[in-house]
Design a protein around this motif. Structure first.
Motif, mmCIF file in Angstrom:
data_model
loop_
_atom_site.group_PDB
_atom_site.id
_atom_site.type_symbol
_atom_site.label_atom_id
_atom_site.label_comp_id
_atom_site.label_asym_id
_atom_site.label_seq_id
_atom_site.Cartn_x
_atom_site.Cartn_y
_atom_site.Cartn_z
ATOM 1 N N GLU A 199 -17.720 13.870 14.610
ATOM 2 C CA GLU A 199 -19.091 14.340 14.529
ATOM 3 C C GLU A 199 -19.790 13.665 13.360
ATOM 4 O O GLU A 199 -19.142 13.226 12.400
ATOM 5 N N VAL A 200 -21.109 13.578 13.463
ATOM 6 C CA VAL A 200 -21.921 13.012 12.388
ATOM 7 C C VAL A 200 -22.586 14.159 11.649
ATOM 8 O O VAL A 200 -23.249 15.018 12.260
ATOM 9 N N TYR A 201 -22.405 14.181 10.337
ATOM 10 C CA TYR A 201 -23.034 15.192 9.495
ATOM 11 C C TYR A 201 -24.369 14.627 9.040
ATOM 12 O O TYR A 201 -24.450 13.814 8.120
ATOM 13 N N ALA A 202 -25.439 15.030 9.739
ATOM 14 C CA ALA A 202 -26.740 14.412 9.535
ATOM 15 C C ALA A 202 -27.269 14.598 8.119
ATOM 16 O O ALA A 202 -27.955 13.717 7.584
ATOM 17 N N ALA A 203 -26.958 15.728 7.486
ATOM 18 C CA ALA A 203 -27.510 15.993 6.150
ATOM 19 C C ALA A 203 -27.064 14.949 5.144
ATOM 20 O O ALA A 203 -27.791 14.665 4.180
ATOM 21 N N ARG A 204 -25.897 14.365 5.355
ATOM 22 C CA ARG A 204 -25.395 13.362 4.424
ATOM 23 C C ARG A 204 -25.306 11.987 5.066
ATOM 24 O O ARG A 204 -24.926 11.027 4.407
#
Length: 445
Positions: free
Chosen positions: A121-126
């Motif tokens: 998954e991609v952690y959009a906040a970082r």
């Protein structure tokens, strides 16, 4: 620890790799695209770019097994686990949500080599990507074996397995409680062995689940029920038949192990077969190899007890006979003494001795009295010779004034003074006359 049947670490599903070192995502054929250069008018936001990357990555990578080494593990208060998975050339951040971490049968720690099944998954906040782990198992050692080793080391460090804290079982218990499944083979084996060894001891069966979800709580409840019994059992047995490591896992649960350690009743663990070793076996006061062995360790053998009682009876009879013989010989020795042959002879002898002592005492008293009389007469004679009265008896007298002063010279008295003269026969009182004048016949003065 939760029951391992809630999630499988050794299933044969398609998402498990055949070899840990070659767990790679399947290759996909990607159509070649002509690289196009965008202009400033086509600029998009960071959020949009991240969203597109997130969509591409998460849709392009299905669940995947990843082999790596755990590092930088963090355990916040939320219960989630954050860590890094790495190999010799690269690394990826990993996260295990609390719901998964609570079901993990072993403790994750830095330096462990593990196999993780998860989704990228991609952690959009970082703007970073991570692996959300749904399953995890150690490489080279099964998860249950690792969990067993970890918990064993922990409890060993606390001293729960030390021989000094283990108690001896009573030699002849009156009541035995066994916590086990009422339908399992363990209770049947135990009761059969108990009937052969000693049928006169009360055995109380406390039903409990010994496998699967809720079995740990059921076993602990059974132990609590044993402690509430009145009178309390002399021995508490926790038992079940054999099985795989997964089947016996309830007896490796930390809560059950600590409950056995805290038991006020001496405990016996009879779990599985001889080759099976559980943490319950290590913490119990006595480990029985099988339920049948538990009966032989807890219950005295009836035939052996009868033989021992017979031997004790014979020994007591011999000792009692020897004691009677000894006392009889002692009584005969006393009986042969003169005092028992003619008891009045001793009384007569003592009476004659008493008369002799009385006569000797009287004689001694009279001798002492005569000696005292003689001595008194001698002293009286000496005192009489020195007494003034003896002098007066020879014709002498003593003259004294009224005050008792002895008159030794005429100058000691005055005319008209009364004097007392002591004689042998009594006293004579006189008055001093004045001196008479001496007239000279010749007329001379």
């Amino acid at each position: 620890m939760s029951d391992p049947t809630q999630f499988s670490l050794f299933d044969s599903s398609d998402d498990k790799p055949t070899k840990a070192t070659k767990a790679t995502p399947p290759k996909r054929k990607v159509a070649k695209k002509t690289r196009q250069t965008s202009t400033s008018e086509d600029a998009i936001s960071i959020s949009e770019l991240t969203r597109q990357i997130k969509s591409t990555v998460e849709s392009g990578f299905p669940s995947v097994w990843v082999a790596g080494e755990i590092t930088d593990i963090a355990r916040p208060r939320s219960g989630h686990l954050y860590f890094t998975l790495k190999d010799d050339r690269a690394q990826i951040r990993g996260v295990m949500w609390r719901s998964v971490a609570e079901r993990l049968p072993f403790e994750l720690d830095d330096g462990q080599s593990v196999l993780c099944l998860g989704d990228v998954e991609v952690y959009a906040a970082r703007g970073s990507y991570q692996l959300v782990v749904r399953k995890c198992q150690p490489q080279g050692m099964g998860a249950l074996q690792l969990a067993f080793a970890q918990l064993q080391a922990k409890l060993q460090a606390e001293g729960l397995f030390e021989p000094e804290r283990k108690r001896l079982l009573p030699r002849v218990p009156r009541r035995v409680a066994i916590v086990t499944s009422p339908t399992g083979a363990a209770i049947q084996d135990f009761l059969q062995a108990a009937a052969q060894r000693h049928a006169g001891i009360e055995i109380v069966l406390i039903p409990a689940s010994v496998q699967g979800p809720g079995s740990v709580e059921s076993l602990i409840d059974g132990m609590r029920a044993a402690h509430r019994m009145r009178p309390q059992p002399d021995v508490l047995i926790v038992s079940r038949g054999g099985g795989s490591l997964e089947d016996l896992w309830s007896f490796n649960d930390e809560k059950l192990v600590r409950a056995i350690a805290a038991s006020r009743i001496p405990t016996v663990s009879a779990v599985g077969h001889e080759i099976d070793v559980t943490l319950a076996d290590l913490v119990a006061d006595v480990r029985a190899l099988t339920p049948t062995d538990a009966a032989s360790r807890v219950l005295p053998d009836r035939e052996s007890m009868i033989a021992a009682l017979d031997a004790l009876g014979e020994m007591m009879t011999r000792n009692l006979f020897r004691r009677v013989q000894s006392e009889r010989q002692r009584l005969e020795n006393w009986e042969s003494r003169p005092v028992f042959q003619n008891p009045f002879e001793l009384v007569h002898d003592r009476s004659r001795d008493l008369d002799d002592w009385d006569e000797r005492g009287r004689s001694a008293i009279w001798r002492r009295l005569e000696q005292a009389r003689s001595k008194l007469a001698t002293v009286a004679a000496a005192q009489s010779a020195l007494s003034p009265l003896a002098v007066l008896s020879r014709g002498y007298s003593v003259t004294q004034t009224e005050s008792g002063q002895v008159v030794r010279s005429p100058s000691d008295v005055q005319p008209g003074q009364t004097l007392r003269t002591r004689l042998t026969g009594g006293d004579v009182f006189s008055v001093v006359a004045p001196p008479e004048s001496n007239d000279d016949p010749t007329g001379a003065s």
